[in-house]
Design a protein around this motif. Structure first.
Motif, PDB file in Angstrom:
ATOM      1  N   ASP A  35      35.368  43.122  45.123  1.00 52.94           N
ATOM      2  CA  ASP A  35      35.813  44.405  44.581  1.00 52.94           C
ATOM      3  C   ASP A  35      37.221  44.586  44.435  1.00 52.94           C
ATOM      4  O   ASP A  35      37.652  45.047  43.424  1.00 52.94           O
ATOM      5  CB  ASP A  35      35.035  45.385  45.727  1.00 52.94           C
ATOM      6  N   LEU A  36      37.770  44.045  45.494  1.00 51.33           N
ATOM      7  CA  LEU A  36      39.373  44.286  45.394  1.00 51.33           C
ATOM      8  C   LEU A  36      39.989  43.392  44.349  1.00 51.33           C
ATOM      9  O   LEU A  36      40.811  43.780  43.309  1.00 51.33           O
ATOM     10  CB  LEU A  36      40.267  43.529  46.739  1.00 51.33           C
ATOM     11  N   ASP A  39      37.036  41.510  37.895  1.00 45.11           N
ATOM     12  CA  ASP A  39      36.290  40.696  37.479  1.00 45.11           C
ATOM     13  C   ASP A  39      36.907  39.200  37.601  1.00 45.11           C
ATOM     14  O   ASP A  39      38.039  39.014  37.454  1.00 45.11           O
ATOM     15  CB  ASP A  39      35.963  40.781  35.817  1.00 45.11           C
ATOM     16  N   GLU A  62      40.861  33.245  40.507  1.00 45.24           N
ATOM     17  CA  GLU A  62      41.671  33.940  39.470  1.00 45.24           C
ATOM     18  C   GLU A  62      40.575  35.238  38.839  1.00 45.24           C
ATOM     19  O   GLU A  62      39.620  34.898  38.319  1.00 45.24           O
ATOM     20  CB  GLU A  62      42.252  33.141  38.237  1.00 45.24           C
ATOM     21  N   SER A  63      41.210  36.451  39.261  1.00 45.06           N
ATOM     22  CA  SER A  63      40.397  37.402  38.559  1.00 45.06           C
ATOM     23  C   SER A  63      41.538  38.023  37.386  1.00 45.06           C
ATOM     24  O   SER A  63      42.586  37.595  37.242  1.00 45.06           O
ATOM     25  CB  SER A  63      40.420  38.482  39.694  1.00 45.06           C
ATOM     26  N   VAL A  64      40.793  39.238  37.030  1.00 50.14           N
ATOM     27  CA  VAL A  64      41.744  40.079  35.890  1.00 50.14           C
ATOM     28  C   VAL A  64      42.817  40.744  36.529  1.00 50.14           C
ATOM     29  O   VAL A  64      43.768  40.571  35.927  1.00 50.14           O
ATOM     30  CB  VAL A  64      40.705  41.059  35.123  1.00 50.14           C
ATOM     31  N   LYS A  65      42.798  40.632  37.937  1.00 47.10           N
ATOM     32  CA  LYS A  65      44.056  41.240  38.205  1.00 47.10           C
ATOM     33  C   LYS A  65      45.198  40.146  39.046  1.00 47.10           C
ATOM     34  O   LYS A  65      46.033  40.372  38.981  1.00 47.10           O
ATOM     35  CB  LYS A  65      43.380  42.141  39.556  1.00 47.10           C
ATOM     36  N   ALA A  66      44.656  39.422  39.751  1.00 43.16           N
ATOM     37  CA  ALA A  66      45.231  38.547  40.328  1.00 43.16           C
ATOM     38  C   ALA A  66      44.874  37.105  40.838  1.00 43.16           C
ATOM     39  O   ALA A  66      43.740  36.932  40.627  1.00 43.16           O
ATOM     40  CB  ALA A  66      46.024  39.047  41.649  1.00 43.16           C
ATOM     41  N   ALA A  67      45.598  35.963  41.156  1.00 45.91           N
ATOM     42  CA  ALA A  67      45.381  35.048  41.801  1.00 45.91           C
ATOM     43  C   ALA A  67      45.116  34.897  43.010  1.00 45.91           C
ATOM     44  O   ALA A  67      46.168  35.351  43.662  1.00 45.91           O
ATOM     45  CB  ALA A  67      46.033  33.640  41.191  1.00 45.91           C
ATOM     46  N   SER A  68      44.083  34.469  43.853  1.00 47.42           N
ATOM     47  CA  SER A  68      44.177  34.741  45.308  1.00 47.42           C
ATOM     48  C   SER A  68      43.685  33.186  45.955  1.00 47.42           C
ATOM     49  O   SER A  68      42.689  32.620  45.166  1.00 47.42           O
ATOM     50  CB  SER A  68      43.270  35.600  45.982  1.00 47.42           C
TER      51      SER A  68
ATOM     52  N   LYS B  17      36.400  53.265  39.187  1.00 46.96           N
ATOM     53  CA  LYS B  17      37.499  52.779  40.110  1.00 46.96           C
ATOM     54  C   LYS B  17      38.783  53.634  39.571  1.00 46.96           C
ATOM     55  O   LYS B  17      39.143  53.173  38.563  1.00 46.96           O
ATOM     56  CB  LYS B  17      37.566  51.638  40.283  1.00 46.96           C
ATOM     57  N   GLN B  33      35.664  45.283  33.815  1.00 48.48           N
ATOM     58  CA  GLN B  33      36.363  45.694  32.865  1.00 48.48           C
ATOM     59  C   GLN B  33      36.238  44.403  31.535  1.00 48.48           C
ATOM     60  O   GLN B  33      36.225  44.828  30.727  1.00 48.48           O
ATOM     61  CB  GLN B  33      37.862  45.661  33.472  1.00 48.48           C
ATOM     62  N   VAL B  34      35.675  43.504  32.055  1.00 48.07           N
ATOM     63  CA  VAL B  34      35.334  42.328  31.017  1.00 48.07           C
ATOM     64  C   VAL B  34      34.439  42.836  30.176  1.00 48.07           C
ATOM     65  O   VAL B  34      34.093  42.507  29.055  1.00 48.07           O
ATOM     66  CB  VAL B  34      34.981  41.050  31.727  1.00 48.07           C
ATOM     67  N   VAL B 298      45.445  31.656  34.721  1.00 46.68           N
ATOM     68  CA  VAL B 298      45.684  32.906  34.057  1.00 46.68           C
ATOM     69  C   VAL B 298      47.248  33.096  34.001  1.00 46.68           C
ATOM     70  O   VAL B 298      48.085  33.130  34.986  1.00 46.68           O
ATOM     71  CB  VAL B 298      44.919  34.057  34.761  1.00 46.68           C
ATOM     72  N   ARG B 300      50.488  34.972  33.681  1.00 42.40           N
ATOM     73  CA  ARG B 300      50.550  36.593  34.228  1.00 42.40           C
ATOM     74  C   ARG B 300      52.281  36.832  33.898  1.00 42.40           C
ATOM     75  O   ARG B 300      53.070  36.124  33.856  1.00 42.40           O
ATOM     76  CB  ARG B 300      50.347  36.517  35.762  1.00 42.40           C
ATOM     77  N   PHE B 320      43.670  37.161  31.341  1.00 41.03           N
ATOM     78  CA  PHE B 320      42.655  36.551  30.698  1.00 41.03           C
ATOM     79  C   PHE B 320      42.056  37.237  29.427  1.00 41.03           C
ATOM     80  O   PHE B 320      42.122  38.201  29.426  1.00 41.03           O
ATOM     81  CB  PHE B 320      41.519  36.521  31.766  1.00 41.03           C
ATOM     82  N   ARG B 346      52.024  28.856  39.819  1.00 42.43           N
ATOM     83  CA  ARG B 346      51.432  28.368  41.099  1.00 42.43           C
ATOM     84  C   ARG B 346      52.112  27.231  41.640  1.00 42.43           C
ATOM     85  O   ARG B 346      51.211  26.282  42.188  1.00 42.43           O
ATOM     86  CB  ARG B 346      49.995  28.586  41.382  1.00 42.43           C
TER      87      ARG B 346
END
Lengths: 130, 368
Positions: A35-36, A39, A62-68, B17, B33-34, B298, B300, B320, B346
């Motif tokens: 959730d954090l 996608d 890797e999400s739409v928001k960040a790489a973790s 959200k 969002q995708v 991705v 960034r 992406f 990275r």
């Protein structure tokens, strides 16, 4: 409130662990983690046969928001990886505790399981981070 | 607690959200969002963009004022309702903001006036700058904070919108050219957008917005958040203020050279001199597209682009691309950069192709 199944174990870095009862565990990331992230678009995992130690950085989400980074919650050998995530990384969002699993590990030391958080402990940890 | 648009309770009711965006509590997504991105590329989606700042420019000097304020030339607007993409520059040629300006009357008539839409995060400095530039001219600037704005975008957008409007407004939409808007009883309906799809941006009184939003949802238009808005505009190669350009860079290094109207050469606009000097000296950088067609990962904002052993640039926007299935980015690189580069990601270097944006228009890959 995110879903935190009682039968699983957890670590503070938001991975879940299911004891398969045969010396192996299945590992994924929690509903709270997906959730954090939002996608998920790519998942990089270790290979079958890799030896990992608890705390090792073993992959990347890797999400739409960040790489973790993904961390190994326990020490052992990778005996399976979820190849479906290659083409369908969104399974991590839609079914984090089921089809969105990451890897299966054969444990070196089953006692390490005792160090993990239970559902209540993990819920408290999430609360403390928010 | 941030500012809330009139549609805030609708967003929450639809499961959004909510995130802070330039001081506003706005929907990031309503689940995925995708999926929202795909809905816009394939069908239709709607965005609450009521947080954007609308300023009406009136007075007998409105045209002269805008010809001085903007690097693009409102003289190019030859038809009532026509829209022009432009920017306001500072005295060093840096971009204060990008904006859309609409000619709201027939050109040249007495009482000619314009409507300008600027970004929300830059609202205060924009209004201050615009006000400072009036000097002795006969110009009035009137903000319209009580207008909501909804963008409906996608191949089915016009049909879906028409299905919930009166025959009069349906006809009005049928008559609209691309990049043109028309007023109708307090509404302003424009065929513009920020996604690379056909669609409309509709400004309407706050007290009518909720009913319209609900009607659109019932007509099958998917509510979409800022997440999809960002990936759609990135695929469409459209700049985002604050990331792809800001006050420290000129439009010439921001893929906005087409927004600068050099002719007529005797038109003064703020920032013209430094731009001419930059052009004469040779522009040093350019804003390009990067496509990471192989490998996982991705691109960034902020990542370093390695061109060769001596030259590097940086990613201004990356992400992406749901339509293409791999990462794309906008990057500012040395002008001589050819068609390949590497990005530091990275701790590794990954190969990317250097291409000319946009990446996607009307649902299809368009770069080569």
């Amino acid at each position: 409130m995110s879903n935190i199944p009682n039968e699983l174990r957890y670590v503070a870095s938001h991975e879940w662990i299911r004891d398969e009862g045969d010396g192996t565990v299945t590992i994924g990331i929690t509903d709270h983690a997906q959730d954090l992230l939002g996608d998920v678009v790519f998942v990089e995992l270790p290979e079958v046969g890799d030896k990992v130690s608890a705390g090792d950085d073993i992959g990347v989400v890797e999400s739409v928001k960040a790489a973790s980074d993904v961390y190994a919650p326990l020490t052992g050998e990778v005996v399976a990886v979820n190849e479906d995530l290659e083409d369908a990384p969104e399974l991590v969002n839609s079914d984090p505790y089921g089809d969105g699993w990451f890897i299966r590990l054969r444990l070196t030391d089953a006692d390490e399981l005792d160090d993990l958080l239970d559902a209540d402990g993990y819920a408290e940890h999430c609360e403390s981070e928010s | 607690m941030g500012n809330k648009t009139i549609l805030y309770t609708q967003h929450v009711a639809m499961g959004a959200k909510i995130v802070d965006f330039g001081g506003w509590d706005m929907p990031l997504h309503y689940g995925s969002q995708v999926e929202e991105h795909h809905r816009v590329r394939q069908q239709s989606g709607m965005f609450d963009v009521s947080h954007m700042t609308v300023v009406d420019v009136t007075g007998s000097d409105a045209r002269d004022y805008l010809r001085r304020l903007l690097c693009n030339d409102v003289e190019r607007l030859k038809q009532k309702g026509k829209a022009l993409y432009s920017a306001m520059l500072n005295e060093q040629g840096g971009v204060i903001d990008d904006l859309i300006v609409y000619l709201m009357t027939e050109p040249g008539v007495s009482g000619e006036w314009y409507r300008v839409v600027v970004n929300c995060a830059t609202r205060e400095k924009d209004l201050r700058w615009m006000s400072d530039q009036v000097t002795k001219m006969d110009v009035a600037l009137t903000e319209q904070p009580d207008l909501a704005m909804i963008a409906i975008q996608g191949p089915e957008a016009l049909e879906r919108v028409k299905s919930v409007l009166s025959p009069f407004r349906q006809n009005l939409i049928d008559q609209l050219n691309l990049f043109q808007g028309q007023e109708s009883e307090g509404w302003f309906i424009a065929r513009t957008g920020y996604t690379g799809e056909d669609g409309l941006e509709i400004m309407l009184p706050d007290d009518e917005a909720e009913a319209f939003w609900k009607a659109l949802a019932e007509a099958g238009v998917a509510p979409c958040g800022l997440g999809a808005r960002d990936t759609l505009r990135l695929e469409a190669g459209m700049n985002l203020y604050g990331q792809d350009m800001d006050e420290t860079v000129s439009p010439l290094v921001s893929n906005m050279g087409w927004v600068v109207a050099w002719e007529p050469s005797d038109r003064f606009f703020v920032g013209r001199e430094p731009l001419e000097a930059e052009k004469a000296a040779g522009v040093k950088f350019k804003l390009v597209g990067l496509a990471m067609e192989t490998g996982k990962g991705v691109l960034r904002h902020g990542q370093t682009v390695v061109v060769d052993s001596e030259n590097e640039g940086y990613i201004t926007s990356g992400g992406f691309s749901p339509t293409l299935g791999y990462a794309v980015a906008l990057a500012r690189v040395p002008f001589a950069t050819a068609d390949e580069a590497e990005v530091e990601m990275r701790g590794k270097r990954v190969k990317v192709r250097v291409v000319k944006p946009p990446f996607v228009r009307h649902g299809q890959k368009v770069y080569s």
